[in-house]
Motif scaffolding. Structure first.
Motif, mmCIF file in Angstrom:
data_model
loop_
_atom_site.group_PDB
_atom_site.id
_atom_site.type_symbol
_atom_site.label_atom_id
_atom_site.label_comp_id
_atom_site.label_asym_id
_atom_site.label_seq_id
_atom_site.Cartn_x
_atom_site.Cartn_y
_atom_site.Cartn_z
ATOM 1 N N GLY A 16 9.495 -11.115 5.677
ATOM 2 C CA GLY A 16 8.534 -10.048 5.431
ATOM 3 C C GLY A 16 8.641 -9.504 4.018
ATOM 4 N N THR A 17 8.059 -8.343 3.797
ATOM 5 C CA THR A 17 8.032 -7.707 2.488
ATOM 6 C C THR A 17 8.876 -6.443 2.527
ATOM 7 O OG1 THR A 17 5.785 -8.512 2.172
ATOM 8 C CG2 THR A 17 6.490 -6.741 0.720
ATOM 9 N N TYR A 18 9.552 -6.146 1.414
ATOM 10 C CA TYR A 18 10.333 -4.914 1.331
ATOM 11 C C TYR A 18 10.257 -4.349 -0.078
ATOM 12 C CZ TYR A 18 14.102 -6.985 -1.396
ATOM 13 O OH TYR A 18 14.829 -7.552 -2.404
ATOM 14 N N ALA A 19 10.570 -3.054 -0.207
ATOM 15 C CA ALA A 19 10.716 -2.367 -1.485
ATOM 16 C C ALA A 19 11.838 -1.344 -1.312
ATOM 17 C CB ALA A 19 9.410 -1.675 -1.886
ATOM 18 N N VAL A 20 12.436 -0.905 -2.415
ATOM 19 C CA VAL A 20 13.558 0.040 -2.356
ATOM 20 C C VAL A 20 13.235 1.245 -3.244
ATOM 21 C CG1 VAL A 20 16.038 0.387 -2.749
ATOM 22 C CG2 VAL A 20 15.187 -1.859 -1.991
ATOM 23 N N PHE A 21 13.366 2.452 -2.665
ATOM 24 C CA PHE A 21 13.153 3.685 -3.433
ATOM 25 C C PHE A 21 14.378 4.574 -3.349
ATOM 26 C CE2 PHE A 21 11.764 5.017 0.791
ATOM 27 C CZ PHE A 21 12.182 6.329 0.890
ATOM 28 N N LYS A 79 0.840 -1.200 0.000
ATOM 29 C CA LYS A 79 0.000 0.000 0.000
ATOM 30 C C LYS A 79 0.881 1.259 0.000
ATOM 31 C CE LYS A 79 -3.624 2.364 2.579
ATOM 32 N NZ LYS A 79 -4.440 2.382 3.789
ATOM 33 N N THR A 80 1.924 1.259 0.822
ATOM 34 C CA THR A 80 2.851 2.397 0.869
ATOM 35 C C THR A 80 3.535 2.571 -0.478
ATOM 36 O OG1 THR A 80 3.189 2.086 3.226
ATOM 37 C CG2 THR A 80 4.871 3.345 2.046
ATOM 38 N N TYR A 81 3.943 1.481 -1.096
ATOM 39 C CA TYR A 81 4.551 1.498 -2.423
ATOM 40 C C TYR A 81 3.611 2.183 -3.426
ATOM 41 C CZ TYR A 81 6.037 -0.576 -6.921
ATOM 42 O OH TYR A 81 6.423 -0.787 -8.221
ATOM 43 N N ALA A 82 2.355 1.770 -3.449
ATOM 44 C CA ALA A 82 1.384 2.341 -4.387
ATOM 45 C C ALA A 82 1.165 3.836 -4.122
ATOM 46 C CB ALA A 82 0.062 1.577 -4.296
ATOM 47 N N GLU A 83 1.026 4.215 -2.846
ATOM 48 C CA GLU A 83 0.815 5.623 -2.492
ATOM 49 C C GLU A 83 2.010 6.484 -2.891
ATOM 50 O OE1 GLU A 83 0.035 5.403 1.700
ATOM 51 O OE2 GLU A 83 -2.069 4.865 1.397
ATOM 52 N N LEU A 84 3.219 5.996 -2.608
ATOM 53 C CA LEU A 84 4.409 6.784 -2.931
ATOM 54 C C LEU A 84 4.636 6.855 -4.434
ATOM 55 C CD1 LEU A 84 6.883 5.757 -0.086
ATOM 56 C CD2 LEU A 84 5.439 7.799 -0.247
ATOM 57 N N GLN A 85 4.344 5.782 -5.156
ATOM 58 C CA GLN A 85 4.457 5.829 -6.614
ATOM 59 C C GLN A 85 3.510 6.879 -7.186
ATOM 60 O OE1 GLN A 85 4.035 1.884 -8.426
ATOM 61 N NE2 GLN A 85 6.076 2.253 -9.243
ATOM 62 N N GLU A 86 2.291 6.972 -6.642
ATOM 63 C CA GLU A 86 1.334 7.980 -7.102
ATOM 64 C C GLU A 86 1.870 9.393 -6.880
ATOM 65 O OE1 GLU A 86 -2.548 7.472 -5.395
ATOM 66 O OE2 GLU A 86 -2.715 5.415 -6.145
ATOM 67 N N ARG A 87 2.698 9.586 -5.870
ATOM 68 C CA ARG A 87 3.286 10.900 -5.577
ATOM 69 C C ARG A 87 4.548 11.160 -6.387
ATOM 70 N NH1 ARG A 87 3.131 11.006 1.025
ATOM 71 N NH2 ARG A 87 0.920 10.557 1.248
ATOM 72 N N GLY A 88 4.954 10.188 -7.200
ATOM 73 C CA GLY A 88 6.126 10.367 -8.050
ATOM 74 C C GLY A 88 7.430 9.853 -7.483
ATOM 75 N N VAL A 89 7.379 9.059 -6.406
ATOM 76 C CA VAL A 89 8.599 8.483 -5.836
ATOM 77 C C VAL A 89 9.055 7.343 -6.739
ATOM 78 C CG1 VAL A 89 9.589 7.267 -3.858
ATOM 79 C CG2 VAL A 89 7.974 9.145 -3.493
ATOM 80 N N GLU A 90 10.347 7.336 -7.070
ATOM 81 C CA GLU A 90 10.917 6.298 -7.934
ATOM 82 C C GLU A 90 11.359 5.099 -7.105
ATOM 83 O OE1 GLU A 90 14.818 5.466 -10.748
ATOM 84 O OE2 GLU A 90 14.411 7.519 -10.078
ATOM 85 N N PHE A 91 10.874 3.931 -7.460
ATOM 86 C CA PHE A 91 11.290 2.691 -6.817
ATOM 87 C C PHE A 91 12.233 1.938 -7.739
ATOM 88 C CE2 PHE A 91 7.856 3.729 -4.080
ATOM 89 C CZ PHE A 91 8.120 3.073 -2.882
ATOM 90 N N VAL A 92 13.314 1.421 -7.177
ATOM 91 C CA VAL A 92 14.258 0.619 -7.944
ATOM 92 C C VAL A 92 14.034 -0.871 -7.702
ATOM 93 C CG1 VAL A 92 15.998 2.441 -8.133
ATOM 94 C CG2 VAL A 92 16.060 0.885 -6.183
ATOM 95 N N GLU A 93 13.263 -1.209 -6.674
ATOM 96 C CA GLU A 93 12.832 -2.585 -6.429
ATOM 97 C C GLU A 93 11.396 -2.540 -5.936
ATOM 98 O OE1 GLU A 93 15.308 -5.426 -4.295
ATOM 99 O OE2 GLU A 93 17.011 -4.077 -4.556
ATOM 100 N N PRO A 94 10.488 -3.218 -6.636
ATOM 101 C CA PRO A 94 9.093 -3.241 -6.191
ATOM 102 C C PRO A 94 8.959 -4.121 -4.943
ATOM 103 C CG PRO A 94 9.397 -4.743 -8.013
ATOM 104 C CD PRO A 94 10.710 -4.015 -7.824
ATOM 105 N N PRO A 95 7.784 -4.129 -4.333
ATOM 106 C CA PRO A 95 7.598 -4.993 -3.162
ATOM 107 C C PRO A 95 7.967 -6.444 -3.481
ATOM 108 C CG PRO A 95 5.749 -3.501 -3.370
ATOM 109 C CD PRO A 95 6.583 -3.339 -4.616
ATOM 110 N N THR A 96 8.764 -7.006 -2.599
ATOM 111 C CA THR A 96 9.247 -8.376 -2.762
ATOM 112 C C THR A 96 9.014 -9.131 -1.469
ATOM 113 O OG1 THR A 96 10.965 -7.557 -4.269
ATOM 114 C CG2 THR A 96 11.293 -9.754 -3.325
ATOM 115 N N GLU A 97 8.452 -10.319 -1.587
ATOM 116 C CA GLU A 97 8.196 -11.156 -0.419
ATOM 117 C C GLU A 97 9.459 -11.937 -0.061
ATOM 118 O OE1 GLU A 97 5.254 -11.305 1.250
ATOM 119 O OE2 GLU A 97 4.302 -9.897 -0.146
ATOM 120 N N GLN A 98 9.775 -11.966 1.213
ATOM 121 C CA GLN A 98 10.873 -12.769 1.739
ATOM 122 C C GLN A 98 10.334 -13.572 2.927
ATOM 123 O OE1 GLN A 98 14.001 -13.014 0.521
ATOM 124 N NE2 GLN A 98 13.495 -11.605 -1.127
#
Length: 122
Positions: free
Chosen positions: A103-108, A81-100
């Protein structure tokens, strides 16, 4: 005894541009914005909940690197959800949400190329 990390500092190229990114894109709030030294300011922002503070500082010397992996990991109750919200604001992600398994992580990245992880809260 040490009880917590008070402030994490991030080296930026342009404090005004960084301040706009952290407040407008990430939703942080300004805690302090005051003159510091001859050419910079002490800019301290906090997460929306106010429990984590970040100082946006200019390099003090040529050894202070701007950009790259920051060793700062933010947490979120819902990384996707945070990934989607930040992408809508124009934040660039270099790794989308990934399950481990842990837990889950993403990189911006911020406007200076500093990389940050958003991970699942524990």
């Amino acid at each position: 005894m040490i009880s917590q990390v008070k402030i994490v500092s991030i080296t930026v190229k342009d404090q005004d541009r960084a301040l706009a990114f952290y407040t407008e894109k990430l939703g942080f709030k300004v805690v302090t914005d005051a003159p510091m030294g001859a050419s910079g300011r002490w800019i301290e922002v906090a997460t929306p909940a106010g429990d984590t503070r970040v100082a946006l500082l200019l390099p003090h010397s040529e050894d202070d690197k701007v950009g790259g992996f920051s060793n700062v990991i933010f947490s979120s109750a819902d990384v996707r959800k945070t990934y989607a919200e930040l992408q809508e604001r124009g934040v660039e992600f270099v790794e989308p949400p990934t399950e481990q398994s842990w837990g889950t992580y993403a990189v911006f990245v911020d406007v200076d190329g500093n990389r940050f992880v958003i991970g699942t809260e524990n």
